[in-house]
Design an enzyme around this catalytic site. Structure first.
Site, PDB file in Angstrom:
ATOM      1  N   GLU A  57     -31.113  -3.802 -41.726  1.00 58.06           N
ATOM      2  CA  GLU A  57     -32.126  -2.825 -41.319  1.00 58.06           C
ATOM      3  C   GLU A  57     -32.409  -1.908 -42.492  1.00 58.06           C
ATOM      4  OE1 GLU A  57     -31.218  -0.964 -37.560  1.00 58.06           O
ATOM      5  OE2 GLU A  57     -30.645  -2.885 -36.715  1.00 58.06           O
ATOM      6  N   CYS A 103     -24.477  -3.925 -35.889  1.00 57.62           N
ATOM      7  CA  CYS A 103     -23.846  -5.198 -36.254  1.00 57.62           C
ATOM      8  C   CYS A 103     -22.377  -5.087 -36.622  1.00 57.62           C
ATOM      9  CB  CYS A 103     -24.629  -5.844 -37.393  1.00 57.62           C
ATOM     10  SG  CYS A 103     -26.236  -6.429 -36.853  1.00 57.62           S
ATOM     11  N   ASN A 150     -20.014 -10.494 -42.110  1.00 61.08           N
ATOM     12  CA  ASN A 150     -20.028  -9.090 -41.685  1.00 61.08           C
ATOM     13  C   ASN A 150     -18.632  -8.482 -41.716  1.00 61.08           C
ATOM     14  OD1 ASN A 150     -22.733  -8.891 -41.435  1.00 61.08           O
ATOM     15  ND2 ASN A 150     -22.807  -8.707 -39.210  1.00 61.08           N
TER      16      ASN A 150
HETATM   17  N1  NAD Z   1     -30.246  -5.592 -36.188  1.00 60.00           N
HETATM   18  C1  NAD Z   1     -29.770  -6.218 -37.251  1.00 60.00           C
HETATM   19  O1  NAD Z   1     -29.725  -5.667 -38.349  1.00 60.00           O
HETATM   20  C2  NAD Z   1     -29.249  -7.631 -37.150  1.00 60.00           C
HETATM   21  C3  NAD Z   1     -29.048  -8.356 -38.320  1.00 60.00           C
HETATM   22  C4  NAD Z   1     -28.567  -9.659 -38.214  1.00 60.00           C
HETATM   23  C5  NAD Z   1     -28.271 -10.206 -36.967  1.00 60.00           C
HETATM   24  N2  NAD Z   1     -28.477  -9.452 -35.845  1.00 60.00           N
HETATM   25  C6  NAD Z   1     -28.178 -10.054 -34.556  1.00 60.00           C
HETATM   26  O2  NAD Z   1     -29.429 -10.464 -33.980  1.00 60.00           O
HETATM   27  C7  NAD Z   1     -29.405 -10.276 -32.547  1.00 60.00           C
HETATM   28  C8  NAD Z   1     -30.525  -9.321 -32.148  1.00 60.00           C
HETATM   29  O3  NAD Z   1     -30.266  -8.072 -32.728  1.00 60.00           O
HETATM   30  P1  NAD Z   1     -31.357  -6.921 -32.690  1.00 60.00           P
HETATM   31  O4  NAD Z   1     -30.794  -5.778 -33.460  1.00 60.00           O
HETATM   32  O5  NAD Z   1     -32.678  -7.473 -33.041  1.00 60.00           O
HETATM   33  O6  NAD Z   1     -31.333  -6.564 -31.127  1.00 60.00           O
HETATM   34  P2  NAD Z   1     -32.336  -5.622 -30.322  1.00 60.00           P
HETATM   35  O7  NAD Z   1     -31.542  -5.018 -29.239  1.00 60.00           O
HETATM   36  O8  NAD Z   1     -33.070  -4.738 -31.276  1.00 60.00           O
HETATM   37  O9  NAD Z   1     -33.394  -6.637 -29.720  1.00 60.00           O
HETATM   38  C9  NAD Z   1     -33.104  -7.576 -28.740  1.00 60.00           C
HETATM   39  C10 NAD Z   1     -34.351  -7.817 -27.912  1.00 60.00           C
HETATM   40  O10 NAD Z   1     -34.128  -8.907 -27.031  1.00 60.00           O
HETATM   41  C11 NAD Z   1     -34.771  -8.605 -25.808  1.00 60.00           C
HETATM   42  N3  NAD Z   1     -34.232  -9.483 -24.748  1.00 60.00           N
HETATM   43  C12 NAD Z   1     -33.051  -9.390 -24.094  1.00 60.00           C
HETATM   44  N4  NAD Z   1     -32.950 -10.407 -23.214  1.00 60.00           N
HETATM   45  C13 NAD Z   1     -34.055 -11.160 -23.344  1.00 60.00           C
HETATM   46  C14 NAD Z   1     -34.541 -12.375 -22.742  1.00 60.00           C
HETATM   47  N5  NAD Z   1     -33.826 -12.998 -21.807  1.00 60.00           N
HETATM   48  N6  NAD Z   1     -35.745 -12.845 -23.125  1.00 60.00           N
HETATM   49  C15 NAD Z   1     -36.469 -12.211 -24.061  1.00 60.00           C
HETATM   50  N7  NAD Z   1     -36.090 -11.086 -24.660  1.00 60.00           N
HETATM   51  C16 NAD Z   1     -34.890 -10.567 -24.315  1.00 60.00           C
HETATM   52  C17 NAD Z   1     -34.505  -7.140 -25.619  1.00 60.00           C
HETATM   53  O11 NAD Z   1     -35.396  -6.575 -24.681  1.00 60.00           O
HETATM   54  C18 NAD Z   1     -34.725  -6.630 -27.037  1.00 60.00           C
HETATM   55  O12 NAD Z   1     -36.068  -6.273 -27.261  1.00 60.00           O
HETATM   56  C19 NAD Z   1     -28.003  -9.736 -32.225  1.00 60.00           C
HETATM   57  O13 NAD Z   1     -27.180 -10.811 -31.890  1.00 60.00           O
HETATM   58  C20 NAD Z   1     -27.558  -9.125 -33.544  1.00 60.00           C
HETATM   59  O14 NAD Z   1     -26.161  -9.109 -33.677  1.00 60.00           O
HETATM   60  C21 NAD Z   1     -28.963  -8.187 -35.907  1.00 60.00           C
END
Ligand code: NAD
Length: 437
Positions: free
Chosen positions: A149, A256, A204
């Site tokens: 991020e 994360c 991580n």
């Molecule tokens: N944020 C980061 O920097 C980052 C980096 C690498 C990996 N990740 C991983 O990626 C994944 C997502 O992280 P994020 O930060 O984007 O999460 P987030 O919480 O910002 O977004 C997740 C989205 O998924 C939606 N959602 C939940 N259930 C759903 C469904 N059944 N159908 C459709 N949409 C649905 C939620 O409403 C939300 O908008 C996690 O596993 C996280 O560990 C995150």
């Protein structure tokens, strides 16, 4: 239509999903992006950004014609073949990863729909295998995401590596995913699903370990009169060590590292293996945030009735993400000691306000500093480097600053009359080269 011009499906449009959708659109692909939150889908469909992330707004505007946001799973399944699952996998009370959102996506899929499930969400090793068991015949590819991020678009568009995990029988799906990433130029690492899942968790956990390691070195530096900025620089020049993630501070946070380190520790524990090192990494990180209280008490004595400003609330600069932010722990600890807390963040104040109900929110850094007994720099936002610190000193009841990120110049601040406390460096003013740290 070529393979690459078929619509790409994205499920879950949070940080990862929205960046994935925008970047694939930027590469020329039509994208159908589905979320379960109608208000999020409506905002994005109107062109309103739902998160603060540099470059993302421009990308979405430029590619608005190519991206469809929807809540309708049927629409997504009818339009897209490759389905990038980007739903959240937060921690459960037990510290394991909560896979309920992933499971609910999988429940909507059928093995004969002609889709390929591409898992971008961070999941414990073994998840892919269990989904394949539940849905035999549905091609499954693990493609973990490594973006950060604050520089998510840049990271997505210029990956160090793209890990593509697949097991026997799903090679065609893996090749389609690899073709999507090919124009980005990062090294493509084909591997098996379980190894791909472990690469993400181990990466991580290793970065978190580096942070906790340098924070412990910082704490020893304080005891022996060394400067952790100098130590990090000297260590980082060794190419076997590298300089990144060697900045001492008040600990890691965010959506994360805390959950992924815990999930890996629990994953190991569930197999009967005690991952001792990660237990220490987590504990060091927890204690590091709390050391700020001791630094304040060293100057102020009891914090009861003292007014303390927190500068920066987001877990890192250039994001408004408050998940597991160090500021949340700090605010609670300070209030626990009887201090009155006032806070300011350039972009996260709204999100933070919802989580920090009893903390007074200021509209600017200088406003936050008005009449306070001390300030803590929690998040190293660029604007704090530009702040008029002379004016800040004049406004504070006592110009005492704990620089939780070693972000500011101690020599300059002390010259302005500040009592300055960094992390891992002497609190006595000394003309060392550490000023440039
Ligand atoms: N944020 C980061 O920097 C980052 C980096 C690498 C990996 N990740 C991983 O990626 C994944 C997502 O992280 P994020 O930060 O984007 O999460 P987030 O919480 O910002 O977004 C997740 C989205 O998924 C939606 N959602 C939940 N259930 C759903 C469904 N059944 N159908 C459709 N949409 C649905 C939620 O409403 C939300 O908008 C996690 O596993 C996280 O560990 C995150």
């Amino acid at each position: 239509m070529s393979e690459q011009r078929q619509p790409v499906g994205v499920i879950g449009v949070g940080w990862v999903g929205l960046v994935t959708a925008a970047c694939f659109a930027e590469l020329g692909h039509p994208v159908i992006a589905r979320d379960i939150l109608p208000e999020k889908v409506e905002s994005l469909s109107r062109g309103e950004l739902t998160i603060h992330e540099p470059e993302l707004g421009d990308l979405l505007r430029r590619n608005a014609e190519r991206i469809t946001f929807t809540t309708d799973m049927e629409e997504l399944l009818a339009g897209a073949r490759l389905l990038f699952v980007c739903v959240d996998t937060p921690p459960t009370y037990s510290g394991d990863a909560d896979l309920s959102r992933v499971r609910s996506v999988v429940a909507d899929l059928s093995p004969d729909g002609g889709h390929v499930l591409v898992m971008k969400s961070t999941v414990p090793a073994g998840t892919g295998e269990s989904i394949r068991r539940d849905l035999p015949g549905l091609p499954y590819v693990s493609c973990p995401e490594f973006l950060k991020e604050g520089s998510a678009v840049k990271d997505f568009m210029h990956p160090d590596r793209v890990v593509i995990g697949t097991d026997a029988g799903d090679e065609a799906g893996a090749a389609a995913v690899a073709a999507l990433y090919e124009p980005l130029g990062g090294e493509i690492l084909p591997t098996d699903v379980a190894s791909a899942e472990m690469i993400k968790l181990a990466s991580n956990a290793f970065l978190a370990t580096k942070i906790s390691f340098i924070n412990e070195i910082a704490n020893v530096c304080e005891e022996v009169g060394a400067d952790v900025g100098e130590v990090s620089r000297g260590m980082g020049l060794d190419e076997r060590i590298g300089s990144s993630f060697l900045r001492a501070g008040i600990g890691y946070g965010g959506s994360c590292f805390p959950k992924d380190v815990s999930a890996l520790k629990m994953l190991a524990g569930n197999t009967g293996y005690h991952f001792q090192l990660l237990t220490a990494v987590i504990e060091v990180n927890e204690l590091q945030k709390r050391r700020v209280v001791g630094k304040l008490e060293k100057h102020l004595g009891s914090l009861l009735g003292k007014r303390v400003a927190l500068l920066g609330l987001a877990f890192k600069p250039d994001t408004d993400d408050m998940r597991e932010a160090s500021s949340l722990v700090l605010a609670a600890r300070l209030q626990g000691e009887g201090a009155e807390v006032v806070a300011y963040d350039p972009v996260a104040s709204e999100r933070a306000g919802e989580m920090l109900g009893s903390v007074e929110m200021a509209d600017s850094a200088l406003e936050a500093l008005d009449g306070v007994d001390a300030a803590v720099l929690v998040t190293e936002w660029g604007e704090f480097a530009e702040l008029d610190w002379a004016e800040a000193a004049a406004r504070m009841a006592r110009p005492l600053l704990v620089d939780g990120r070693n972000f500011l110049d101690p020599v300059k601040l002390r010259a302005l009359g500040f009592e300055y406390e960094g992390i891992g460096k002497s609190s006595v003013d000394a003309p060392t080269p550490a000023a440039s740290d």
